[in-house]
Design a protein around this motif. Sequence first.
Motif, PDB file in Angstrom:
ATOM      1  N   GLN A 101      -4.170   7.776   1.584  1.00 13.69           N
ATOM      2  CA  GLN A 101      -5.172   6.612   0.718  1.00 13.69           C
ATOM      3  C   GLN A 101      -6.030   6.047   1.502  1.00 13.69           C
ATOM      4  OE1 GLN A 101      -5.071   6.367  -2.683  1.00 13.69           O
ATOM      5  NE2 GLN A 101      -3.668   7.862  -2.584  1.00 13.69           N
ATOM      6  N   GLU A 117      -4.977  -3.617   2.743  1.00 19.51           N
ATOM      7  CA  GLU A 117      -3.585  -4.097   2.767  1.00 19.51           C
ATOM      8  C   GLU A 117      -3.067  -4.678   1.349  1.00 19.51           C
ATOM      9  OE1 GLU A 117      -2.106  -3.952   5.615  1.00 19.51           O
ATOM     10  OE2 GLU A 117      -3.539  -3.060   6.835  1.00 19.51           O
ATOM     11  N   ASN A 118      -4.002  -4.500   0.423  1.00 17.01           N
ATOM     12  CA  ASN A 118      -3.410  -5.111  -0.745  1.00 17.01           C
ATOM     13  C   ASN A 118      -2.930  -4.058  -1.758  1.00 17.01           C
ATOM     14  OD1 ASN A 118      -3.817  -7.836   0.131  1.00 17.01           O
ATOM     15  ND2 ASN A 118      -5.965  -7.730  -0.690  1.00 17.01           N
ATOM     16  N   ARG A 119      -3.083  -2.707  -1.288  1.00 16.80           N
ATOM     17  CA  ARG A 119      -2.543  -1.617  -2.187  1.00 16.80           C
ATOM     18  C   ARG A 119      -1.089  -1.752  -2.548  1.00 16.80           C
ATOM     19  NH1 ARG A 119      -6.164   1.720   0.470  1.00 16.80           N
ATOM     20  NH2 ARG A 119      -4.541   2.703   1.503  1.00 16.80           N
ATOM     21  N   ARG A 120      -0.531  -1.349  -3.459  1.00 14.99           N
ATOM     22  CA  ARG A 120       0.793  -1.337  -3.813  1.00 14.99           C
ATOM     23  C   ARG A 120       1.354  -0.019  -3.021  1.00 14.99           C
ATOM     24  NH1 ARG A 120       2.198  -2.561 -10.254  1.00 14.99           N
ATOM     25  NH2 ARG A 120       0.730  -4.364 -10.372  1.00 14.99           N
ATOM     26  N   VAL A 121       0.595   0.868  -2.910  1.00 17.80           N
ATOM     27  CA  VAL A 121       0.962   2.145  -1.801  1.00 17.80           C
ATOM     28  C   VAL A 121      -0.169   2.295  -0.774  1.00 17.80           C
ATOM     29  CG1 VAL A 121       1.348   4.654  -1.559  1.00 17.80           C
ATOM     30  CG2 VAL A 121       1.910   3.293  -3.777  1.00 17.80           C
ATOM     31  N   LYS A 122       0.164   2.052   0.383  1.00 18.44           N
ATOM     32  CA  LYS A 122      -0.686   2.428   1.532  1.00 18.44           C
ATOM     33  C   LYS A 122      -0.134   3.368   2.472  1.00 18.44           C
ATOM     34  CE  LYS A 122      -2.978  -0.140   5.378  1.00 18.44           C
ATOM     35  NZ  LYS A 122      -2.750   1.216   6.161  1.00 18.44           N
TER      36      LYS A 122
END
Length: 322
Positions: free
Chosen positions: A89, A80-85
């Motif tokens: 990915q 949940e903390n990625r810039r692109v989800k």
Amino acid sequence: GIDLHRRRSLAVCINDEGERLWWKRFENSPLMLAEVVSEAGPDTEVVMEATWGWYWAADVLADVGVRVHLAHPLGIKGFENRRVKNDLQDAVTLADLLRLGSLPESWIAPDSIRQLRELVRYRHTLCRLRTGLRAQVHSVLGKEGLIPQLQDIWGPVGSAYLNELKLGDAYEVRLESLRDLIKILDVEIRQLDATVHRKLRDDVGYRVIQQLNGVGPVHAAVFVAEVGDVTRFPNPRRLCSWAGLTPRLRESDTKTYRGGITKQGSALVRWSAVEAVSRYHGGVPIRDSFHRIADRRGNNIAKVAAARKLLILVYYLSLIHI
């Protein structure tokens, strides 16, 4: 790595060096899943998250002959903390965790255990629905200023008491409807009890753990179904941790914080263990410990400690009768 969804899923294939070879989105069906995985070639390892409806996918992958890994959702950090989800990915992250040996794995229960769990969990759901309906009956009576003096209004005496009540028209309609629904649930729960008992009557562990004080057929069925193969736990402490009955620990440098129990695990096992010790406090092996803890820290904490001790006994009894 497979990012499994309800209608469509995505598979990505990477090599030992982490290079992405290909990825493909496909409609969910046993045939399409088997076809996509077969493109990865022999000796393939597949990982997917323990998410909605993973049973069928795990069975298809096992039939194809690949080694299946099931990722525990709580152990995967960074989703949940990625810039692109996105789905790609997510699938790559699962595959990388498997490749690096850092995958938090869940146990893939065999089909027989999964079906037993389905029955036990459904029974628990019906019991919760029945409890809610019974609470509504008391709510209806309360609106007419009636508080039953009976210990139990769900037996023959209570049924006669409810039959003789004179209520307003709307309250009468609702009360009769609630009582009809409760009767239906009573029948369904009894049928489920009979079905579960037939499936487990030849199970030695199921019969043996009922010798523990407070553990009857219902709680024994919960322990057998939810725990499954007890040998997957190297010691009883791991079983208690899996059930969420161990204290939370936060430690950094010289600071250590121990909180309440984690409650991360099988809520049904946790409920059964606590319920089993609620009345008799675990009997002779556990009662003295319960009273000692209750005197210092209160009944609620003592119940949890007694439930943990009961689960330890369940572990050893199950282990020696395999």
